[in-house]
Write a protein that holds these residues in place. Structure first.
Motif, PDB file in Angstrom:
ATOM      1  N   SER A 181       0.797  -1.190   0.115  1.00  0.00           N
ATOM      2  CA  SER A 181      -0.079  -0.219  -0.007  1.00  0.00           C
ATOM      3  C   SER A 181       0.605   1.286   0.032  1.00  0.00           C
ATOM      4  CB  SER A 181      -0.898  -0.027   1.109  1.00  0.00           C
ATOM      5  OG  SER A 181      -0.318  -0.647   2.315  1.00  0.00           O
ATOM      6  N   PHE A 182       0.174   2.246  -0.462  1.00  0.00           N
ATOM      7  CA  PHE A 182       0.764   3.563  -0.565  1.00  0.00           C
ATOM      8  C   PHE A 182       0.175   4.575   0.014  1.00  0.00           C
ATOM      9  CE2 PHE A 182       0.981   7.806  -2.584  1.00  0.00           C
ATOM     10  CZ  PHE A 182       2.297   8.076  -2.593  1.00  0.00           C
ATOM     11  N   GLN A 183       0.639   5.617   0.811  1.00  0.00           N
ATOM     12  CA  GLN A 183       0.039   6.759   1.290  1.00  0.00           C
ATOM     13  C   GLN A 183       0.776   8.061   1.099  1.00  0.00           C
ATOM     14  OE1 GLN A 183      -2.037   6.259   5.097  1.00  0.00           O
ATOM     15  NE2 GLN A 183      -1.014   8.182   6.171  1.00  0.00           N
ATOM     16  N   GLY A 184       0.097   9.010   0.707  1.00  0.00           N
ATOM     17  CA  GLY A 184       0.798  10.157   0.274  1.00  0.00           C
ATOM     18  C   GLY A 184      -0.016  11.292   0.437  1.00  0.00           C
ATOM     19  N   GLY A 185       0.247  12.634   0.869  1.00  0.00           N
ATOM     20  CA  GLY A 185      -0.667  13.616   1.151  1.00  0.00           C
ATOM     21  C   GLY A 185       0.119  15.063   0.998  1.00  0.00           C
ATOM     22  N   LEU A 186      -0.497  16.107   1.077  1.00  0.00           N
ATOM     23  CA  LEU A 186       0.103  17.296   1.360  1.00  0.00           C
ATOM     24  C   LEU A 186      -0.816  18.208   2.393  1.00  0.00           C
ATOM     25  CD1 LEU A 186       0.719  18.482  -2.215  1.00  0.00           C
ATOM     26  CD2 LEU A 186       2.381  18.489  -0.439  1.00  0.00           C
ATOM     27  N   ARG A 187      -0.024  19.324   3.005  1.00  0.00           N
ATOM     28  CA  ARG A 187      -0.962  20.121   3.988  1.00  0.00           C
ATOM     29  C   ARG A 187      -0.152  21.604   3.772  1.00  0.00           C
ATOM     30  NH1 ARG A 187      -2.538  19.045   9.428  1.00  0.00           N
ATOM     31  NH2 ARG A 187      -2.522  20.899  10.475  1.00  0.00           N
ATOM     32  N   TYR A 188      -1.174  22.302   4.099  1.00  0.00           N
ATOM     33  CA  TYR A 188      -0.787  24.000   4.079  1.00  0.00           C
ATOM     34  C   TYR A 188      -1.088  24.428   5.472  1.00  0.00           C
ATOM     35  CZ  TYR A 188       0.000  28.845   3.534  1.00  0.00           C
ATOM     36  OH  TYR A 188       0.314  30.114   3.707  1.00  0.00           O
ATOM     37  N   ASP A 189      -0.510  25.151   6.180  1.00  0.00           N
ATOM     38  CA  ASP A 189      -0.630  25.663   7.343  1.00  0.00           C
ATOM     39  C   ASP A 189      -0.397  27.216   7.466  1.00  0.00           C
ATOM     40  OD1 ASP A 189      -1.012  23.781   9.929  1.00  0.00           O
ATOM     41  OD2 ASP A 189      -0.024  22.651   8.283  1.00  0.00           O
ATOM     42  N   PHE A 190      -1.011  27.653   8.217  1.00  0.00           N
ATOM     43  CA  PHE A 190      -1.003  29.345   8.393  1.00  0.00           C
ATOM     44  C   PHE A 190      -1.008  29.777   9.696  1.00  0.00           C
ATOM     45  CE2 PHE A 190      -3.476  33.199   8.934  1.00  0.00           C
ATOM     46  CZ  PHE A 190      -2.719  34.154   8.022  1.00  0.00           C
TER      47      PHE A 190
END
Lengths: 161, 789
Positions: B481-490
């Motif tokens: 399995s593969f897991q990937g993601g992105l996030r933006y914080d302010f």
């Protein structure tokens, strides 16, 4: 057989991982020594339980050394009328009874050493003002080297009439 | 083996077919029969059908005929067989799984990846069960967890500690309870985690960068205290735990009850602990040239007490689950009287008159929390909401003395911090296709920090942060399995001005002096933004899991790092903030291999880490009013390390375990180039032997004896102002047993523990009292009884 191969892969990876961590080279030199400070020599001043007379001028002297380069030193003299601390000289001075401060002497000065010597004698002339409270005082010398290591020494003294 | 080939074949076949055919879709959810909580990672297999249940237990099967029988399996549960009913289009099928685990097995399970979901999660993760916590209970939660390789603590005396993961602590480890980040004065040297360690059933520790899921601060890892399981329907259970310890004369009691009718449930817990000054194997402490004589080996004024209460009420419906937690933790702890921090003190207080009283200096902290967790199940979507309100009130009291230009204050309240935090997290888990699990959500947090007292370290501030993230978990095959993601914080930080309450003598540029009320903090508005992300793969076979993960995590600068401007007399330093600090960014590569069979286990989890701009308090060569100036500085840092774990069952009864942990850090530039980072834990290993008696002895059932031998190497990698710390070896013994006292169904658990068997005098490099040369606690006998009802 197949699981043996898997096992060896894990063991080998482990081995490589741990050997690679321990191969620290020493070329990354860094200063790991603190500077040293002492008043325990002929001419070191003040010694434990020294009595300073109002109106007199004294030269506060301590010897500082470092393996590489000294950077700054400071001197702090503050009252100990509440017996909040004691010195690191081993000697126990007779303290006067606890009292409230009215006009205690307060001396706080910092000095920097421009050319980074490896040894130096601190020599600070201080005149004890006529209008300060007499009693128990605490005197503390501090020194830093260029790396940011610090050493301190402290001594209990008295101001008398 | 044939099963697996078939399963893979089916999944490939199904993935090809699934887009072509849309008819006869079956939707269902897999739940734990006892707790009614979703079971993720369950295999659903039927004739030409295959699915894995998602994080919320849901699964979807395409192209299913009425009357088809499906088999649902999961590690730790008995398999369940379900016949698809005729009316499956109108309702969800609920599959109930019954647990097969016994308590004793669970104890051994710790350190292994227990759940299938954990095994497929691409980051190095350790699950600690309630049974593990019970078997290893120490004086504080983090001390209990420090048996896990890669986890250590910064201890402040005997009753307080803060988490360290792979050498990083303070604000670089996120502690999350019931889904909401615990917010206190984590940056403080003498601050400990204010969480009741009783009543926690399950802790997930993530060793590695986890900002994608947990936001700022999860840079080194996460200690996730998960919400306890929902009680069984129509039940009432409870337990009383009694604890006594010899070293600090501790007495502790914790009692908890939980009950559920049908849909409504509640839990309640009360904990009280009171302890005296702890004993060290030394008659005197030699710190620099000061000598402190100890009365009866006790570290004077380190006594403390703790009173905690918690209550929660919840509701479980067919499409909704909601629980609201109320908790309050109160603790009062004395600090060593002879030296507070580095500052040597004498006092007229007769500390030795009692070893139980708490005199000055001390601190007290009260942490109040209200957290609501609500989950909605709606078709292919699961929506999780976490709302939190918490107030942390902390007071540091010490005997008022004049310092520098400050006259003697008229009360003992040196520093008061009052921090209120509101949190809101929302998350949608969506399964558009049985191979994909897409999660997206937001985290928002507002903090309001107020200060008072005569000492100044950090200003009053407001802080708002918000993060948005999305990731996809793809089950490429049954194993991969593969897991990937992105996030933006302010983030927005608004620091408030602060002016000294006393005048100082300040030298002007023309050489004259004047008396001024120094302004220590300005009114500043600062903004931060950051992109983080991670990607990882996991490959899982029956006995082995392989993980590879790369991630970027971050941490917003704290207000003390930005705006400190004051003398910390206890540490003899002037702490200076830096408004130009950037958010810390860290890149990390993790590998994790975990192999488990019945008699043998092996695990290795190395990592390589690079910090673009690590923030630390750098001791400069300069002075401010005769105290050394420490400035918040950023530098590039390289770290490498990992953990190794090995276990072998020599016989049916005897099991040996060994583990080792190592971290090496180096600053690559800046004023402390080539130096390590502060509080670097030394190389350390733990060898354990466990003997389980198969037969009952008298009324003792499931009797087991454990010996833990901790070997720690010398730490000579230090950074000013630290001292090197010698290596040490310590032996701990424990005996655990169940007792048939009242009923054979609800057995009393007995635990006898002997810590530091040889009363060894040793120093812990990462202990708060290490800097004044105070050794660790001496021999301690503890006896604990857990009585269920």
């Amino acid at each position: 057989m197949k699981s043996n191969l898997k096992l060896w892969t894990i063991v080998l990876t482990t081995g490589i991982f741990f050997t690679s961590c321990s191969s620290d080279d020493d070329s990354m030199a860094k200063d790991e020594e603190k500077p040293e400070i002492t008043i325990n020599y002929d001419g070191g001043f003040p010694q434990a339980c020294t009595e300073l007379v109002k109106g007199e001028t004294y030269n506060f002297r301590a010897r500082i050394t470092d393996n590489m380069a000294l950077a700054s030193y400071s001197l702090d003299i503050h009252h100990n009328f509440d017996h909040h601390t004691h010195d690191d000289q081993g000697a126990q001075c007779d303290l006067e009874p606890v009292k409230e401060a009215v006009n205690p002497m307060l001396y706080m000065e910092n000095f920097s050493l421009a050319d980074g010597p490896v040894s130096y004698e601190i020599d600070i002339p201080i005149t004890i003002s006529e209008n300060v409270d007499t009693g128990d005082y605490h005197c503390m010398f501090s020194v830093t080297d260029q790396t940011g290591w610090q050493s301190r020494t402290s001594v209990d003294i008295k101001i008398i009439e | 083996m044939t099963d697996k080939i078939l399963a893979v074949w089916f999944s490939i076949g199904l993935s090809l077919l699934s887009f072509a055919q849309t008819s006869s879709t079956v939707k269902g959810v897999v739940v734990d029969a006892q707790t009614q909580t979703p079971v993720s990672g369950a295999n659903i297999i039927g004739d030409r059908l295959y699915a894995v249940s998602s994080e919320n237990g849901e699964f979807t099967l395409e192209n299913v005929g009425t009357g088809t029988v499906i088999k649902v399996t999961h590690l730790g549960y008995s398999p369940a067989f379900v016949t698809i009913p005729a009316d499956h289009r109108d309702r969800r099928i609920v599959v109930q799984l019954t647990e097969t685990n016994t308590k004793l097995e669970e104890v051994q399970v710790v350190g292994n990846a227990k759940e299938r979901s954990t095994r497929k999660f691409p980051l190095s993760t350790v699950e600690a069960s309630g049974a593990f916590l019970e078997a290893n209970r120490e004086n504080s939660l983090m001390q209990t967890l420090s048996k896990i390789p890669g986890v250590s603590t910064i201890n402040i005396g005997s009753g307080q500690s803060k988490p360290v993961i792979r050498g990083l602590g303070f604000n670089r480890v996120s502690v999350v309870q019931n889904g909401v980040k615990h917010e206190a004065q984590q940056w403080g040297n003498d601050h400990g985690l204010e969480i009741d360690q009783y009543g926690i059933e399950h802790i997930r520790i993530i060793k590695g960068p986890a900002s994608l899921l947990y936001g700022s601060d999860a840079i080194a890892g996460v200690v996730d205290l998960q919400a306890p399981k929902i009680p069984e329907a129509r039940s009432f259970t409870g337990e009383v735990n009694l604890l006594g310890e010899s070293n600090n004369n501790l007495f502790g009691v914790s009692a908890g009850v939980q009950s559920r009718k049908d849909r409504w449930f509640y839990r309640a817990r009360f904990t009280y602990r009171d302890y005296a000054d702890y004993k060290v194997p030394a008659d005197r402490i030699n710190y620099e040239s000061y000598i402190f004589e100890l009365h009866k080996n006790r570290l004077r004024n380190t006594a403390g007490n703790e009173v905690n209460g918690a209550f929660s009420i919840g509701y479980i419906g067919s499409n909704i689950k909601s629980e609201t937690f109320f908790s309050n933790v109160y603790a009062k702890n004395g600090f060593f009287a002879n030296a507070h921090g580095l500052e040597v003190r004498t006092s007229s207080i007769d500390y030795d008159r009692s070893e139980r009283d708490i005199d000055l200096p001390f601190h007290l902290v009260n942490h109040f929390k209200v957290i609501n967790n609500t989950t909605f199940y709606e078709g292919q979507h699961t929506i999780d909401l976490e709302l939190g309100f918490q107030n942390n009130h902390r007071e540091e009291h010490s005997e008022p003395v004049p310092h520098g230009y400050m006259p003697k204050p008229d009360h003992s309240k040196e520093r008061v911090f009052d921090k209120t935090t509101f949190s809101l997290n929302a998350r949608n888990t969506f399964t558009p296709h049985e191979k994909h699990r897409v999660v997206f959500g937001i985290n928002t947090e507002f903090q309001n920090n107020n200060i008072s007292g005569w000492g100044f370290l950090i200003p009053k501030y407001n802080r708002f942060t918000a993060g948005i993230f999305a990731y996809d978990h793809i089950a490429i095959s049954d194993k991969l399995s593969f897991q990937g993601g992105l996030r933006y914080d302010f983030g927005l930080v608004d620091t408030r001005p602060y002016v000294d309450w006393f005048p100082s003598t300040v030298k002007q540029s023309d050489g004259s002096t004047s008396s001024v009320y120094v302004q220590r903090a300005q009114h500043k508005n600062l903004r931060f933004g950051n992109i983080s992300g991670s990607a990882g793969i996991s490959y899982t076979t029956k006995n082995t899991s392989y993980k590879l993960h790369i991630g970027k995590s971050f941490r917003m600068p704290l207000s003390n790092e930005l705006a400190s401007d004051g003398v910390n007399y206890h540490m003899f330093r002037y702490e200076k903030g830096n408004l130009d600090l950037d958010p810390e960014a860290s890149y990390q590569l993790d590998i994790d291999v975990d192999h488990n069979t019945k008699n043998f286990s092996l695990g290795i989890s190395p990592f390589v880490n690079f910090f673009e701009n690590f923030i630390y308090l750098n001791p400069t060569p300069n002075y401010y009013e005769t105290v050394q100036i420490y400035e918040y500085t950023q530098s590039k840092v390289f770290r490498i390390g990992g953990e190794l774990r090995f276990g072998y069952a020599l016989t049916e009864n005897l099991r040996m375990d060994a583990s080792a942990e190592y971290v090496h850090s180096r600053q690559l530039n800046g004023p402390k180039k080539n130096f390590t980072l502060p509080f670097s834990p030394p190389f350390s290993g733990l060898i354990s032997g466990n003997y389980q008696f198969r037969k009952d002895l008298l009324c003792f059932r499931h009797l087991q004896v454990t010996a833990d031998y901790r070997i720690t190497a010398k730490q000579d990698e230090i950074v000013p102002p630290e001292n090197t710390t010698d290596g040490y070896q310590v032996l701990n013994l424990s005996v655990m047993s169940d007792l048939d006292l009242f009923s054979s169904l609800k057995q009393v658990q007995l635990r006898f523990k002997l810590n530091n068997v040889f009363n060894t005098r040793y120093f812990n490099h990462t202990s708060f009292y290490r800097m004044i040369d105070v050794p660790e606690a001496g021999r301690n006998v503890s006896l604990s009884l857990t009585i269920p009802f």
